[in-house]
Design a protein around this motif. Structure first.
Motif, PDB file in Angstrom:
ATOM      1  N   GLY A  85       0.793  -1.227   0.000  1.00 12.17           N
ATOM      2  CA  GLY A  85       0.000   0.000   0.000  1.00 12.17           C
ATOM      3  C   GLY A  85       0.825   1.277   0.000  1.00 12.17           C
ATOM      4  N   LEU A  86       2.013   1.248  -0.598  1.00 17.42           N
ATOM      5  CA  LEU A  86       2.886   2.428  -0.600  1.00 17.42           C
ATOM      6  C   LEU A  86       2.657   3.335  -1.807  1.00 17.42           C
ATOM      7  CD1 LEU A  86       6.132   0.687   0.637  1.00 17.42           C
ATOM      8  CD2 LEU A  86       4.510   2.036   1.960  1.00 17.42           C
ATOM      9  N   ASN A  87       1.761   2.953  -2.696  1.00 16.21           N
ATOM     10  CA  ASN A  87       1.355   3.748  -3.856  1.00 16.21           C
ATOM     11  C   ASN A  87       2.524   4.227  -4.728  1.00 16.21           C
ATOM     12  OD1 ASN A  87      -1.319   3.505  -3.014  1.00 16.21           O
ATOM     13  ND2 ASN A  87      -1.125   5.288  -1.686  1.00 16.21           N
ATOM     14  N   PRO A  88       3.274   3.302  -5.334  1.00 17.08           N
ATOM     15  CA  PRO A  88       4.303   3.729  -6.280  1.00 17.08           C
ATOM     16  C   PRO A  88       3.647   4.248  -7.560  1.00 17.08           C
ATOM     17  CG  PRO A  88       4.138   1.352  -6.268  1.00 17.08           C
ATOM     18  CD  PRO A  88       3.231   1.858  -5.185  1.00 17.08           C
ATOM     19  N   ALA A  89       4.370   5.047  -8.320  1.00 22.76           N
ATOM     20  CA  ALA A  89       3.816   5.651  -9.537  1.00 22.76           C
ATOM     21  C   ALA A  89       3.500   4.576 -10.572  1.00 22.76           C
ATOM     22  CB  ALA A  89       4.810   6.656 -10.104  1.00 22.76           C
ATOM     23  N   GLU A  90       2.318   4.658 -11.128  1.00 18.86           N
ATOM     24  CA  GLU A  90       1.877   3.684 -12.129  1.00 18.86           C
ATOM     25  C   GLU A  90       2.702   3.792 -13.415  1.00 18.86           C
ATOM     26  OE1 GLU A  90      -0.218   0.431 -13.095  1.00 18.86           O
ATOM     27  OE2 GLU A  90      -0.577   1.496 -11.223  1.00 18.86           O
ATOM     28  N   GLU A  91       3.166   4.987 -13.716  1.00 17.75           N
ATOM     29  CA  GLU A  91       3.972   5.176 -14.939  1.00 17.75           C
ATOM     30  C   GLU A  91       5.302   4.421 -14.857  1.00 17.75           C
ATOM     31  OE1 GLU A  91       6.011   9.477 -13.918  1.00 17.75           O
ATOM     32  OE2 GLU A  91       4.056   9.434 -14.900  1.00 17.75           O
ATOM     33  N   ILE A  92       5.822   4.210 -13.652  1.00 20.10           N
ATOM     34  CA  ILE A  92       7.051   3.428 -13.486  1.00 20.10           C
ATOM     35  C   ILE A  92       6.780   1.983 -13.876  1.00 20.10           C
ATOM     36  CG2 ILE A  92       8.739   2.571 -11.814  1.00 20.10           C
ATOM     37  CD1 ILE A  92       9.122   5.503 -12.417  1.00 20.10           C
ATOM     38  N   ARG A  93       5.658   1.444 -13.445  1.00 22.55           N
ATOM     39  CA  ARG A  93       5.308   0.066 -13.793  1.00 22.55           C
ATOM     40  C   ARG A  93       5.131  -0.083 -15.294  1.00 22.55           C
ATOM     41  NH1 ARG A  93       0.657  -3.012 -14.602  1.00 22.55           N
ATOM     42  NH2 ARG A  93       0.882  -5.178 -13.929  1.00 22.55           N
ATOM     43  N   GLU A  94       4.411   0.850 -15.915  1.00 22.89           N
ATOM     44  CA  GLU A  94       4.205   0.804 -17.368  1.00 22.89           C
ATOM     45  C   GLU A  94       5.529   0.865 -18.108  1.00 22.89           C
ATOM     46  OE1 GLU A  94       1.575   4.016 -18.192  1.00 22.89           O
ATOM     47  OE2 GLU A  94      -0.079   3.125 -17.058  1.00 22.89           O
ATOM     48  N   LEU A  95       6.430   1.711 -17.658  1.00 20.16           N
ATOM     49  CA  LEU A  95       7.750   1.831 -18.274  1.00 20.16           C
ATOM     50  C   LEU A  95       8.535   0.533 -18.132  1.00 20.16           C
ATOM     51  CD1 LEU A  95       9.900   3.639 -19.605  1.00 20.16           C
ATOM     52  CD2 LEU A  95      10.563   4.359 -17.321  1.00 20.16           C
ATOM     53  N   LEU A  96       8.467  -0.081 -16.966  1.00 17.29           N
ATOM     54  CA  LEU A  96       9.179  -1.343 -16.736  1.00 17.29           C
ATOM     55  C   LEU A  96       8.597  -2.486 -17.567  1.00 17.29           C
ATOM     56  CD1 LEU A  96       9.699  -1.068 -12.893  1.00 17.29           C
ATOM     57  CD2 LEU A  96      11.440  -0.869 -14.666  1.00 17.29           C
ATOM     58  N   LEU A  97       7.281  -2.511 -17.738  1.00 19.11           N
ATOM     59  CA  LEU A  97       6.663  -3.564 -18.541  1.00 19.11           C
ATOM     60  C   LEU A  97       6.979  -3.401 -20.031  1.00 19.11           C
ATOM     61  CD1 LEU A  97       3.198  -3.908 -16.780  1.00 19.11           C
ATOM     62  CD2 LEU A  97       5.143  -5.499 -16.696  1.00 19.11           C
ATOM     63  N   GLN A  98       7.128  -2.167 -20.493  1.00 25.14           N
ATOM     64  CA  GLN A  98       7.452  -1.915 -21.896  1.00 25.14           C
ATOM     65  C   GLN A  98       8.897  -2.276 -22.229  1.00 25.14           C
ATOM     66  OE1 GLN A  98       6.622   2.209 -22.519  1.00 25.14           O
ATOM     67  NE2 GLN A  98       4.397   1.943 -22.419  1.00 25.14           N
ATOM     68  N   THR A  99       9.787  -2.218 -21.248  1.00 21.63           N
ATOM     69  CA  THR A  99      11.221  -2.399 -21.505  1.00 21.63           C
ATOM     70  C   THR A  99      11.786  -3.572 -20.722  1.00 21.63           C
ATOM     71  OG1 THR A  99      11.697  -0.810 -19.767  1.00 21.63           O
ATOM     72  CG2 THR A  99      11.574   0.038 -22.011  1.00 21.63           C
ATOM     73  N   GLN A 100      11.058  -4.677 -20.657  1.00 27.33           N
ATOM     74  CA  GLN A 100      11.500  -5.825 -19.861  1.00 27.33           C
ATOM     75  C   GLN A 100      12.781  -6.464 -20.386  1.00 27.33           C
ATOM     76  OE1 GLN A 100       8.132  -8.449 -19.709  1.00 27.33           O
ATOM     77  NE2 GLN A 100       7.515  -7.681 -17.701  1.00 27.33           N
ATOM     78  N   ALA A 101      13.049  -6.363 -21.677  1.00 22.85           N
ATOM     79  CA  ALA A 101      14.215  -7.033 -22.257  1.00 22.85           C
ATOM     80  C   ALA A 101      15.524  -6.293 -21.944  1.00 22.85           C
ATOM     81  CB  ALA A 101      14.045  -7.152 -23.767  1.00 22.85           C
ATOM     82  N   ASP A 102      15.458  -5.008 -21.678  1.00 27.31           N
ATOM     83  CA  ASP A 102      16.668  -4.210 -21.446  1.00 27.31           C
ATOM     84  C   ASP A 102      17.065  -4.281 -19.966  1.00 27.31           C
ATOM     85  OD1 ASP A 102      18.718  -2.381 -21.405  1.00 27.31           O
ATOM     86  OD2 ASP A 102      17.614  -0.825 -22.491  1.00 27.31           O
ATOM     87  N   GLN A 103      18.243  -4.823 -19.692  1.00 27.56           N
ATOM     88  CA  GLN A 103      18.712  -4.988 -18.304  1.00 27.56           C
ATOM     89  C   GLN A 103      18.940  -3.649 -17.614  1.00 27.56           C
ATOM     90  OE1 GLN A 103      19.033  -7.701 -16.318  1.00 27.56           O
ATOM     91  NE2 GLN A 103      17.917  -8.702 -17.969  1.00 27.56           N
ATOM     92  N   GLU A 104      19.293  -2.619 -18.377  1.00 22.64           N
ATOM     93  CA  GLU A 104      19.519  -1.303 -17.760  1.00 22.64           C
ATOM     94  C   GLU A 104      18.226  -0.750 -17.163  1.00 22.64           C
ATOM     95  OE1 GLU A 104      21.972   2.790 -18.743  1.00 22.64           O
ATOM     96  OE2 GLU A 104      21.483   1.417 -20.366  1.00 22.64           O
TER      97      GLU A 104
END
Length: 115
Positions: A85-104
């Motif tokens: 329940g710490l409410n991280p930014a949803e845009e961070i999750r979307e960004l991470l899901l879009q770029t799963q292949a890039d280790q950086e």
């Protein structure tokens, strides 16, 4: 027993060991060489989309409200923060899901440091 104390007539000053530099007068004209023209015009440096994304992820890594980030991926950390329940930014999750292949993108800033 008699002690003889010899007194030196003049003690050396600490300033005696430094070179004397004369300052120029305030009213004196100084010769200045002309400033060379700039070799290239200054360009507006705008960060690329990748740099902006990595900057957002860096800020996510540095935000300790979401818990420690060593030993887990950024997405795992985001999901753990959401679970608690710490409410991280949803845009961070979307960004991470879009770029799963890039280790950086997937790994945190401290991925290279041992636990």
């Amino acid at each position: 027993m008699i002690r003889l104390v010899t007194m030196t007539t003049k003690r050396g000053l600490i300033t005696d060991s430094f070179k004397v530099v004369k300052k120029s007068r305030r009213g004196a004209k100084q010769r200045k060489s002309p400033t060379p023209p700039p070799s290239q015009p200054a360009e507006d440096v705008t960060p690329s989309a990748r740099e902006e994304d990595l900057q957002q992820l860096k800020q996510f890594d540095l935000d300790w409200r979401f818990g420690p980030c060593t030993g887990i991926s950024r997405l795992q950390r985001w999901e753990r923060a959401k679970l608690h329940g710490l409410n991280p930014a949803e845009e961070i999750r979307e960004l991470l899901l879009q770029t799963q292949a890039d280790q950086e993108y997937c790994q945190s800033l401290w991925r290279d440091y041992p636990l």
